[in-house]
Structure formats: structure tokens, C-alpha cells
Design a protein around this motif. Sequence first.
Motif, mmCIF file in Angstrom:
data_model
loop_
_atom_site.group_PDB
_atom_site.id
_atom_site.type_symbol
_atom_site.label_atom_id
_atom_site.label_comp_id
_atom_site.label_asym_id
_atom_site.label_seq_id
_atom_site.Cartn_x
_atom_site.Cartn_y
_atom_site.Cartn_z
ATOM 1 N N ALA A 1 0.841 -1.196 0.000
ATOM 2 C CA ALA A 1 0.000 0.000 0.000
ATOM 3 C C ALA A 1 0.873 1.243 0.000
ATOM 4 C CB ALA A 1 -0.904 -0.014 1.228
ATOM 5 N N ARG A 2 0.401 2.302 -0.670
ATOM 6 C CA ARG A 2 1.137 3.560 -0.710
ATOM 7 C C ARG A 2 1.252 4.127 0.699
ATOM 8 N NH1 ARG A 2 2.274 7.666 -4.359
ATOM 9 N NH2 ARG A 2 1.263 6.509 -6.026
ATOM 10 N N PRO A 3 2.478 4.419 1.178
ATOM 11 C CA PRO A 3 2.623 4.948 2.516
ATOM 12 C C PRO A 3 2.104 6.377 2.600
ATOM 13 C CG PRO A 3 4.729 4.990 1.366
ATOM 14 C CD PRO A 3 3.763 4.277 0.471
ATOM 15 N N ALA A 4 1.698 6.758 3.800
ATOM 16 C CA ALA A 4 1.274 8.143 3.987
ATOM 17 C C ALA A 4 2.455 9.070 3.779
ATOM 18 C CB ALA A 4 0.712 8.321 5.403
ATOM 19 N N ARG A 5 2.178 10.262 3.262
ATOM 20 C CA ARG A 5 3.250 11.190 2.914
ATOM 21 C C ARG A 5 4.086 11.578 4.126
ATOM 22 N NH1 ARG A 5 4.774 14.344 -1.274
ATOM 23 N NH2 ARG A 5 5.670 16.380 -0.839
ATOM 24 N N HIS A 6 3.475 11.571 5.312
ATOM 25 C CA HIS A 6 4.204 11.983 6.502
ATOM 26 C C HIS A 6 5.034 10.848 7.101
ATOM 27 C CE1 HIS A 6 1.258 9.788 8.955
ATOM 28 N NE2 HIS A 6 0.317 10.370 8.230
ATOM 29 N N THR A 7 4.939 9.642 6.543
ATOM 30 C CA THR A 7 5.716 8.524 7.061
ATOM 31 C C THR A 7 7.201 8.810 6.916
ATOM 32 O OG1 THR A 7 3.996 6.947 6.457
ATOM 33 C CG2 THR A 7 6.197 6.067 6.807
ATOM 34 N N ARG A 8 7.949 8.576 7.977
ATOM 35 C CA ARG A 8 9.386 8.783 7.897
ATOM 36 C C ARG A 8 10.002 7.727 6.985
ATOM 37 N NH1 ARG A 8 13.758 8.711 12.921
ATOM 38 N NH2 ARG A 8 15.548 8.076 11.674
ATOM 39 N N PRO A 9 10.742 8.132 5.977
ATOM 40 C CA PRO A 9 11.321 7.136 5.068
ATOM 41 C C PRO A 9 12.483 6.394 5.712
ATOM 42 C CG PRO A 9 12.129 9.314 4.504
ATOM 43 C CD PRO A 9 11.098 9.507 5.590
ATOM 44 N N ALA A 10 12.652 5.152 5.319
ATOM 45 C CA ALA A 10 13.846 4.412 5.718
ATOM 46 C C ALA A 10 15.007 4.793 4.813
ATOM 47 C CB ALA A 10 13.587 2.914 5.656
ATOM 48 N N VAL A 11 14.684 5.124 3.549
ATOM 49 C CA VAL A 11 15.707 5.504 2.576
ATOM 50 C C VAL A 11 15.248 6.748 1.836
ATOM 51 C CG1 VAL A 11 17.041 4.806 0.542
ATOM 52 C CG2 VAL A 11 16.418 3.089 2.254
ATOM 53 N N VAL A 12 16.152 7.700 1.675
ATOM 54 C CA VAL A 12 15.937 8.846 0.807
ATOM 55 C C VAL A 12 16.815 8.662 -0.430
ATOM 56 C CG1 VAL A 12 16.391 11.313 0.493
ATOM 57 C CG2 VAL A 12 15.232 10.514 2.555
ATOM 58 N N VAL A 13 16.202 8.700 -1.596
ATOM 59 C CA VAL A 13 16.910 8.639 -2.866
ATOM 60 C C VAL A 13 16.888 10.035 -3.473
ATOM 61 C CG1 VAL A 13 16.999 7.625 -5.171
ATOM 62 C CG2 VAL A 13 16.282 6.228 -3.214
ATOM 63 N N VAL A 14 18.038 10.523 -3.864
ATOM 64 C CA VAL A 14 18.140 11.868 -4.438
ATOM 65 C C VAL A 14 18.400 11.731 -5.932
ATOM 66 C CG1 VAL A 14 19.283 14.106 -4.314
ATOM 67 C CG2 VAL A 14 19.091 12.687 -2.250
ATOM 68 N N GLY A 15 17.468 12.220 -6.743
ATOM 69 C CA GLY A 15 17.615 12.152 -8.198
ATOM 70 C C GLY A 15 16.630 11.193 -8.819
ATOM 71 N N SER A 16 15.831 11.683 -9.790
ATOM 72 C CA SER A 16 14.786 10.854 -10.395
ATOM 73 C C SER A 16 15.107 10.480 -11.835
ATOM 74 C CB SER A 16 13.435 11.578 -10.334
ATOM 75 O OG SER A 16 13.444 12.727 -11.169
ATOM 76 N N GLY A 17 16.387 10.260 -12.123
ATOM 77 C CA GLY A 17 16.755 9.665 -13.402
ATOM 78 C C GLY A 17 16.524 8.166 -13.350
ATOM 79 N N PRO A 18 16.920 7.430 -14.376
ATOM 80 C CA PRO A 18 16.690 5.983 -14.389
ATOM 81 C C PRO A 18 17.266 5.254 -13.173
ATOM 82 C CG PRO A 18 17.336 6.741 -16.562
ATOM 83 C CD PRO A 18 17.508 7.911 -15.643
ATOM 84 N N THR A 19 18.461 5.644 -12.727
ATOM 85 C CA THR A 19 19.075 4.972 -11.578
ATOM 86 C C THR A 19 18.233 5.159 -10.323
ATOM 87 O OG1 THR A 19 21.286 5.292 -12.515
ATOM 88 C CG2 THR A 19 21.156 4.850 -10.151
ATOM 89 N N GLY A 20 17.882 6.401 -10.024
ATOM 90 C CA GLY A 20 17.091 6.669 -8.832
ATOM 91 C C GLY A 20 15.713 6.057 -8.887
#
Length: 494
Positions: free
Chosen positions: A13-32
Motif C-alpha cells: 500500500a502507498r505509505p502516507a506522505r508523513h511517514t518517515r522514510p527508511a531511505v531517501v533517494v536523491v535524483g529521479s533519473g533511471p538509476t534513482g
Amino acid sequence: MTGTGTTGPIRPARPARHTRPAVVVVGSGPTGLLLAGDLATAGVPVTLLEKRPEKISNLSRAFALHARSLEQLDARGLADELEEAGQRLERLRLFSRLTLDLSTLPSRFNHLLVIPQYEVETSLRRRAEEAGVDFRFETEVTGLEQDADGVTVRLRTAAGEGELRAAYVVGADGMRSVVREAVGLPFPGHSVIRSVVLADVRLAERPETLLTVNTAGDVFAFIAPFGDGYYRVIGWDRRRDVPDHEPLELAEVEEITRLALGRDFGMHDPRWMSRFHSDERQAPHYRVGRVFLAGDAAHVHTPAGGQGMNTGLQDAANLSWKLAQVLAGRAGDELLDTYEAERHPVGKAVLRSSGGIVRLAMAKRPWTLALRAGLTTLLGAAAPARRRALGQITGVGYRYAAPKGAHRLTGTRVPDLALAGGGRLYEALRGGRFVLVAPGSYDPGAGRGDRLTAVRWAGDRRTTLLVRPDGYVAWAAEGATPAVTEAALAAHVG
């Protein structure tokens, strides 16, 4: 169908927007996008930060998916739709008389897929959204600090300054990576070619080949189709070295193309033109504590051989399952060290091969011309050398180091095996799990059902393979007993 009861990835299920992420990914190219989608599919709360507005750019430079990347995308249920959108190329011309026959590749994808990067991004983004990734566009990372428990990322948005806390951060934010700078990693290297021109144009004359490329003296030109009536033209004139900000006119693109290819194909109606320079650089490390680098943030090289986007996708596939294992408590922190150990040598090899192609393509001195001629002859006559070159450029030839005494298959890429019941290995990998390929039936037990899929070989085999989620062999044995297999599963799967 896979014959295992699994028809595709599990979508949490899509997490709530306020949920603290376990991982932050920076950059929305193919790799990210691939990395974030993998993590979310595994049930990891992940936030993807992108400083650009919310749209897919059509100004990307990458134009090709190689066999290994297509295999990784097949394991995520995306390869077939991209194959329909792109165009297959069975022969890859590198320079002069050197052309590699891709149809001999030991892969279901024995070709190059010519497809603009934005098409790949579109598919990967849809998958990431469906898996529940929290996208935050127009969000710029300004710095970060890490401690023993996590990483604090400093942000700037239209609403002002802010912070975001996560257990891990992955910088997939390109050559000018803010994440790399924030952890103090240098990016040693140099510019290989300067003042490369790019233009998206229409052509009055359609080129005879899908990818058109040639060098002539001091000039080089490359033409590839977008598929919408426009073509990407890339050109370089060694004699013209001007800054990237120097204005570019269509006449200059036309002249370079005529010099390199013999004609300019009646190019007209440019919708975008630019200059750039191509660097060869690699970070000395891909991990600093809880922060990782992937894709162009970790390595950049010339576009020769079309290996850039592909190498980044494979970085992401290597790192994502390891982060998921550690965050789930199924593996220790040392597993994350294997990301750099496995991918840094590959990045270094790509720098060598892509740089070598450019230098030989633009050879002028007698000894470099002789070297090019010799290499062309060798690859044409010696099958082992040709297979090695193909394996390196397409990514199917890389293997990872294995522990001393391990089975000879450990660390190798696994091709798309046929399974009992008519399934394929890469269909079985679509759940993001480990896959046990055994000679007979094996019950993984209720406790491992969410992280292990057990399948049987098609045909009579004695080898038991434990395949990692990224399609490489974690463990293998001949005639393994249930006790031996169970011990291997406990060590690798948890």
C-alpha cells in the motif's frame, strides 16, 4: 506465469506522505527511479527527492538499453513494453570497420534496444508510483549530516528550508552530485572531449541504418531516432574547442554531420540544441557510512558504446536488494560493503572501455591507427576476444568476486533459465525475492515465503542455484542435500 504461483511484483500500500522514510533517494533519473521502485516493492518506505519540476525530460542523452539492463528490467516486468516502444539493433558499429554482432549474445535480449531515456524513465516512474514511492519534486538537497542512527538531509523548497531524516541516503543526482559533495568525496578525472554538439531535429532524408555513426579525420557524428519524427544528432569537431555556453547554430551541426557522414540528411526544424563536454571521472568510494552513490554521481564516462544509463541501472539493481535485506534485519551491515566491492570495479572497467573506443575512433597517429586495425582484426577472427568485448559492452560478461572455495558459478550472472512448468527465471525474479533453482521440489517454509521463491529446473540437472534478486548467483552446489541447502538459505536469505 512462472510456475510458482507468482505472477508479478507484490505492491504494498502507498505509505502516507508523513511517514518517515527508511531511505531517501536523491535524483529521479533511471538509476534513482529503479532503486526507489525496488525498495518500495520490498516494503521499504522510500522518499525520492528531485529538484526539477514534476515532468519527464525529453532532453536526455541516453539512447540505448543493452542486454543486461533489459534482463534487469525483465525481472521487474518492464522489458516487454519497452521492447515494443523501441527499435532493435542486432549489430553495433563502434568505429571504422569494427562492428559487433549482438545476435550471438547468450541472452533473451540478443540485441541493442534503441529507445530514448525518457521512455525508460516513464516506465520506471509508473512502477515506482504504483509501489508507493513518495515523490517530492522541486525539492533541492542543500546538504546532509549523518550519525550512528541515520542521516539528516537538508532541503530547500518553494515553502522554505526543511529537513528529512532517514536511515540511509542514496545519491543518484548526477555528475554534479550534491550528495557526493556533502560527504566530502572527490570526483577525480578529466574532460575527454569538449564542445560536443547536440541537436534534436527533423530530417528530410531518412538514414539507411537505425543508428548512424562515423568518424572522418577530426570529426565525429551520430544520429539516432526518437521515434516521433525527430532525431538526436551528436557531433564533435576536435578542431573546435569552445565553452559549453557558446551559442550553437544549426549550420554548425550540419557542417559536422556532412564532414563525418558525407551529408546532413536535410536536417531542419531544431527543437533543442546545446553543447556539452564529456568527462571520465569516478568517485574513490561508493559508500560513506550511511550514504551511497549510484549512476552518474559515482562515475561518468564518454557515451561511446552506450554504457552510461545501463551502468547506473545495474548499480541500482545491485544496491536495492541489499538495503532491503539489511533494513529487514535479515543481513548485517557488512552486506552493504559489497555494493562498492562489486560495482566500483565495473565502473572502472566501463571508464576504460568507453574511453578506449573514443580514442581509437579518433585515432590519427600511426601507432594508434595500427592498434585500431589490429583490434579490429583480432575481434573479427578470435571468438573468445569477441565474446569478452560483447560481454563488457552489453554488461552480460561481468561477474562478481566469490569467496575462496565457492562453487565456480558463484558471483556469475544467471541467464534466463527455462523452468519446469513452462516458466522463466526472470519471471520468477519479479517478486524481488531470492530464487532457489533446484533439481527437485523444495519447500522454503512459511517463514521465507515473502523473500524466497523455489522453482525447478526444466530437464535433468544436479546443480542447485540460489539466485540473488539482481540475477547473480549467491550460492551453488552439485547434488546438494536438504541440510546443505537449508544452511545456504539461512546464511543468504535469513
